[in-house]
Scaffold this motif. Structure first.
Motif, mmCIF file in Angstrom:
data_model
loop_
_atom_site.group_PDB
_atom_site.id
_atom_site.type_symbol
_atom_site.label_atom_id
_atom_site.label_comp_id
_atom_site.label_asym_id
_atom_site.label_seq_id
_atom_site.Cartn_x
_atom_site.Cartn_y
_atom_site.Cartn_z
ATOM 1 N N THR A 398 0.842 -1.194 0.000
ATOM 2 C CA THR A 398 0.000 0.000 0.000
ATOM 3 C C THR A 398 0.879 1.245 0.000
ATOM 4 O O THR A 398 1.792 1.379 0.830
ATOM 5 C CB THR A 398 -0.925 0.022 1.228
ATOM 6 N N LEU A 399 0.602 2.166 -0.941
ATOM 7 C CA LEU A 399 1.343 3.422 -1.054
ATOM 8 C C LEU A 399 0.421 4.582 -0.702
ATOM 9 O O LEU A 399 -0.689 4.701 -1.248
ATOM 10 C CB LEU A 399 1.879 3.595 -2.477
ATOM 11 N N GLU A 400 0.880 5.441 0.206
ATOM 12 C CA GLU A 400 0.098 6.605 0.616
ATOM 13 C C GLU A 400 0.323 7.792 -0.310
ATOM 14 O O GLU A 400 -0.479 8.732 -0.330
ATOM 15 C CB GLU A 400 0.462 7.002 2.050
ATOM 16 N N GLU A 401 1.422 7.780 -1.062
ATOM 17 C CA GLU A 401 1.738 8.880 -1.973
ATOM 18 C C GLU A 401 2.431 8.321 -3.209
ATOM 19 O O GLU A 401 2.891 7.173 -3.223
ATOM 20 C CB GLU A 401 2.651 9.888 -1.278
ATOM 21 N N SER A 402 2.492 9.128 -4.253
ATOM 22 C CA SER A 402 3.179 8.699 -5.472
ATOM 23 C C SER A 402 4.636 8.398 -5.136
ATOM 24 O O SER A 402 5.306 9.188 -4.468
ATOM 25 C CB SER A 402 3.098 9.788 -6.541
ATOM 26 N N SER A 403 5.117 7.243 -5.625
ATOM 27 C CA SER A 403 6.454 6.799 -5.222
ATOM 28 C C SER A 403 7.158 6.081 -6.366
ATOM 29 O O SER A 403 6.522 5.468 -7.237
ATOM 30 C CB SER A 403 6.372 5.840 -4.023
ATOM 31 N N LEU A 404 8.490 6.188 -6.337
ATOM 32 C CA LEU A 404 9.326 5.368 -7.212
ATOM 33 C C LEU A 404 9.670 4.109 -6.420
ATOM 34 O O LEU A 404 10.427 4.154 -5.449
ATOM 35 C CB LEU A 404 10.598 6.114 -7.605
ATOM 36 N N VAL A 405 9.062 2.993 -6.814
ATOM 37 C CA VAL A 405 9.172 1.739 -6.061
ATOM 38 C C VAL A 405 10.195 0.822 -6.730
ATOM 39 O O VAL A 405 10.170 0.635 -7.952
ATOM 40 C CB VAL A 405 7.805 1.033 -5.970
ATOM 41 N N THR A 406 11.076 0.260 -5.909
ATOM 42 C CA THR A 406 12.036 -0.738 -6.394
ATOM 43 C C THR A 406 11.804 -2.041 -5.644
ATOM 44 O O THR A 406 11.829 -2.068 -4.406
ATOM 45 C CB THR A 406 13.487 -0.275 -6.175
ATOM 46 N N LEU A 407 11.556 -3.111 -6.391
ATOM 47 C CA LEU A 407 11.357 -4.446 -5.825
ATOM 48 C C LEU A 407 12.501 -5.345 -6.273
ATOM 49 O O LEU A 407 12.825 -5.401 -7.463
ATOM 50 C CB LEU A 407 10.029 -5.043 -6.289
ATOM 51 N N SER A 408 13.110 -6.060 -5.333
ATOM 52 C CA SER A 408 14.195 -6.988 -5.652
ATOM 53 C C SER A 408 13.876 -8.352 -5.055
ATOM 54 O O SER A 408 13.547 -8.452 -3.871
ATOM 55 C CB SER A 408 15.534 -6.489 -5.098
#
Length: 479
Positions: A398-408
């Motif tokens: 869950t994201l509360e704000e616009s974000s640059l997300v990195t998943l590894s």
């Protein structure tokens, strides 16, 4: 080895094997091809000089050498080669073979530099007494290394029986050749048929309708049957895999020692920390695996004879299968198992072949301070460990704000695969990280997303690390 002094010799190389005609006393500035053209008219006069200056080897002798960049250059493909002289007698059937680290071929020429044979193992019937040239050549411009050059006279046998422990060299001409084999003592035996001129194929029939066949079990188009044989009379049929074959072949039958305590177990109960030896001969072998304590376990099936394949079945539809995760055609299943009884099936990947295998079940300890989470909520900027057992694992981000997300997604046990799904878009990655690890970087609007961690193949299993990071970024919803 004897050596003769000589003028300079040049050979033209062709097709990965040094081949061509002689040019005596060629100036260094000449190319090999130009030298060959100039020497054509005097080939009959000068060709015997091809033997001068070469190390002389004796038939039956084993020669060790090394092909380096100092070897003579094959101008056609950049490979290097070495030359030797050998004396052969009329009427002999000779074998010259190459072994060792060098990837290369052997070529045999007469003293007029006419190519007679070329292969990893050369067989040649000598029609005339005389001196010949043996050339050891790299397979290509990158082929270097040590080698052993073996040579021998082959005494062909037309016997219709094969004795255990005594190999037989013979000649196949036509459809097939039948040879009798008597087994006096029950045990494990390995029957092999090796040939260079054709694709060898073996059939073995015996008491109580026993029948086995093999094409390439010994590798390099050679045939091998490994099996537990009862005492009795057997018939070996040696033939080519495709129609009629012609050429030399070697047939052998050798006893094999049983490993460890010499006991074979082809069924029964298996417990964690057990290691057993079994024998596959065409039928699936079933074992009952008893797990008393929940935990991580690794099951391995290893064999140098067959392409191992494992199937593990449990309650509630649990099913895992594996072919080559153990490397070198060995099978391995690593998974988190609940207490209970499991059906473990050991077989080959394609149901064919026969041979010895080792089956082991070992508990795997989790690293210190490692807790497995196979579902639940993901928090930005956290790292967790999970266990993949063939079924995709789902997490919620869950994201509360616009974000640059990195998943590894990283694992040393299997080839990872990541998926990220939202209301209006989806993203995935296989090998965006290091090696076979996965990595996704995506700008996302506020909202709830599904993260799926799995393997690229359902046959993989093992522990993984999932890491998520999020940095605020300016991003507006589409109008």
């Amino acid at each position: 080895m004897a050596k003769f002094s000589s003028p300079t010799l040049v050979l033209v190389a062709a097709g990965g094997v040094a081949a061509g005609v002689l040019a005596a006393q060629v100036a260094p500035s000449f190319t090999a091809m130009a030298a060959a053209e100039e020497s054509t008219s005097m080939e009959q006069v000068e060709a015997p000089q091809a033997l001068v200056g070469l190390d002389n080897i004796t038939l039956g002798e084993r020669i060790r050498g090394e092909l380096t960049s100092a070897g003579e250059l094959n101008g056609n493909d950049g490979s290097r080669y070495l030359r030797y002289a050998i004396t052969l007698e009329e009427g002999a059937l000779v074998e010259i073979s190459l072994s060792g680290a060098l990837q290369g071929v052997v070529a045999l020429y007469d003293d007029h530099l006419q190519l007679l044979e070329s292969a990893e193992t050369v067989h040649h019937y000598v029609e005339e007494d005389g001196d010949y040239v043996v050339i050891v050549s790299g397979a290509d411009a990158r082929s270097y290394g040590p080698f052993t050059l073996n040579s021998r006279t082959i005494e062909l046998s037309d016997a219709d029986t094969l004795d255990v422990g005594t190999p037989m060299d013979s000649w196949l001409e036509g459809a097939s050749r039948e040879v009798a084999l008597t087994i006096e003592e029950a045990g494990m035996y390995q029957i092999e048929m090796r040939a260079d001129e054709f694709d060898a194929y073996l059939e073995l029939s015996g008491p109580n309708n026993y029948n086995r066949e093999d094409d390439d079990g010994a590798g390099n188009l050679n045939a091998r049957i490994s099996d537990f044989l009862a005492p009795g009379d057997y018939t070996i049929t040696a033939r080519s895999a495709f129609g009629e074959g012609n050429g030399v072949f070697t047939l052998s039958a050798e006893p094999r020692e049983l490993p460890n305590d010499g006991e074979l177990r082809n069924d029964g109960s298996v417990m964690p920390s057990d290691t057993l030896s079994g024998w596959f001969s065409g039928q699936e072998l079933g074992y009952q695996l008893e797990i008393e304590e929940a935990g991580m376990y690794q099951i391995d099936m290893r064999s140098s004879d067959i392409d191992s394949y494992l199937v593990l079945e449990g309650s509630n539809g649990y099913l895992r299968e594996n072919d080559d995760s153990g490397g070198n055609y060995d099978a391995s299943i690593a998974d988190f198992l609940a207490p209970g009884s499991y059906q473990l099936t050991a077989r080959t990947a394609y149901g064919s072949g026969s041979g010895l295998f080792t089956l082991s079940v070992e508990p795997r300890e989790l690293p210190d301070d490692v807790e497995l989470r196979n579902e639940g909520e993901l928090t930005p900027n956290e790292t967790l460990n999970g266990w993949y057992g063939g079924e995709p694992l789902t997490y919620e981000l869950t994201l509360e704000e616009s974000s640059l997300v990195t998943l590894s997604l990283r694992s040393a046990d299997f080839d990872t695969y990541l998926e990220l799904r939202g209301e209006s878009d989806s993203h995935s990655d296989d090998d965006g990280g290091n090696g076979t690890d996965s990595r996704l970087e995506q700008a996302l609007l506020p909202g709830t997303y599904t993260v799926i961690a799995r393997g690229f193949s359902v046959s993989g299993s093992g522990m993984f690390e999932l890491q998520v990071s999020a940095e605020p970024t300016e991003m507006q919803p589409d109008a």
